[in-house]
Design a protein around this motif. Structure first.
Motif, mmCIF file in Angstrom:
data_model
loop_
_atom_site.group_PDB
_atom_site.id
_atom_site.type_symbol
_atom_site.label_atom_id
_atom_site.label_comp_id
_atom_site.label_asym_id
_atom_site.label_seq_id
_atom_site.Cartn_x
_atom_site.Cartn_y
_atom_site.Cartn_z
ATOM 1 N N SER A 43 1.342 -4.698 -0.581
ATOM 2 C CA SER A 43 0.979 -3.108 -0.855
ATOM 3 C C SER A 43 2.599 -2.845 -1.387
ATOM 4 N N PRO A 44 2.706 -1.473 -1.897
ATOM 5 C CA PRO A 44 4.034 -1.199 -2.330
ATOM 6 C C PRO A 44 5.233 -0.964 -1.434
ATOM 7 N N ASP A 45 5.049 -1.092 -0.036
ATOM 8 C CA ASP A 45 6.017 -0.882 0.949
ATOM 9 C C ASP A 45 5.840 -2.641 1.586
ATOM 10 N N GLU A 46 6.475 -2.570 2.718
ATOM 11 C CA GLU A 46 6.616 -4.151 3.139
ATOM 12 C C GLU A 46 5.398 -4.481 4.016
ATOM 13 N N CYS A 47 4.113 -4.236 3.648
ATOM 14 C CA CYS A 47 2.940 -4.516 4.324
ATOM 15 C C CYS A 47 1.980 -5.224 3.395
ATOM 16 N N LEU A 48 0.892 -5.730 4.037
ATOM 17 C CA LEU A 48 -0.069 -6.448 3.180
ATOM 18 C C LEU A 48 -1.369 -5.638 3.331
ATOM 19 N N PHE A 49 -2.396 -5.568 2.177
ATOM 20 C CA PHE A 49 -3.463 -5.177 2.259
ATOM 21 C C PHE A 49 -4.364 -6.168 2.186
ATOM 22 N N MET A 50 -5.724 -5.716 2.997
ATOM 23 C CA MET A 50 -6.754 -6.581 3.223
ATOM 24 C C MET A 50 -8.069 -5.988 2.586
ATOM 25 N N TYR A 51 -8.664 -6.706 1.540
ATOM 26 C CA TYR A 51 -9.991 -6.065 1.288
ATOM 27 C C TYR A 51 -11.202 -7.121 1.413
ATOM 28 N N THR A 52 -12.344 -6.620 1.529
ATOM 29 C CA THR A 52 -13.343 -7.694 1.430
ATOM 30 C C THR A 52 -13.276 -8.112 -0.126
ATOM 31 N N GLU A 53 -13.999 -9.344 -0.364
ATOM 32 C CA GLU A 53 -13.987 -9.616 -1.922
ATOM 33 C C GLU A 53 -14.881 -8.739 -2.642
ATOM 34 N N ASN A 54 -16.139 -8.183 -2.253
ATOM 35 C CA ASN A 54 -16.951 -7.068 -2.701
ATOM 36 C C ASN A 54 -16.184 -5.967 -3.038
ATOM 37 N N HIS A 55 -15.394 -5.561 -2.103
ATOM 38 C CA HIS A 55 -14.532 -4.053 -2.207
ATOM 39 C C HIS A 55 -13.304 -4.460 -3.240
ATOM 40 N N TRP A 56 -12.764 -5.549 -3.356
ATOM 41 C CA TRP A 56 -11.767 -5.979 -4.547
ATOM 42 C C TRP A 56 -12.384 -5.927 -5.893
ATOM 43 N N GLU A 57 -13.531 -6.419 -5.912
ATOM 44 C CA GLU A 57 -14.162 -6.455 -7.290
ATOM 45 C C GLU A 57 -14.366 -5.035 -7.771
ATOM 46 N N VAL A 58 -14.906 -4.168 -6.857
ATOM 47 C CA VAL A 58 -15.076 -2.749 -7.095
ATOM 48 C C VAL A 58 -13.440 -2.219 -7.537
#
Length: 110
Positions: A43-58
């Protein structure tokens, strides 16, 4: 509709850099998604984002409508996608957070 990951959960990385995906998330993925793969990115800060593969595609497709003439848009897209990793949970519901992403987010054991 894509599975949404909300809430605050505290988990510890194991010695191999794996962390368990909360049961609530695993159940939402199983109910709503066609793939169990996840995408983890910085993420823009010192974190991680997690998405499902389908949401990532969208999300990726929606970025195609952004202003291509903007240097900021290009920089964000390169940064966002370059740091993304497709990850499949193991049978125990753990995902391996790549060392590169752990370092970018300053994630150690806790």
């Amino acid at each position: 509709m894509a599975a949404r990951f909300t809430g605050n959960y505290e988990h510890t990385l194991d010695e191999k850099g794996r962390v368990i995906v909360p049961r609530k998330f695993r159940e939402a993925i199983a109910r709503k998604e066609t793939s169990s793969s996840l995408v983890v990115t910085k993420s823009p800060d010192e974190c991680l984002f997690m998405y499902t593969e389908n949401h990532w595609e969208v999300l990726s497709l929606s970025q195609e409508n952004l202003n291509k003439g903007s240097a900021d848009v290009w920089q964000f897209q390169r940064w966002f996608h370059a740091n993304a990793e497709f990850i499949t949970p193991d049978k125990q519901g753990r995902i391996l957070i790549p060392e590169r992403l752990r370092n970018l987010a300053n994630i150690t054991r806790e």
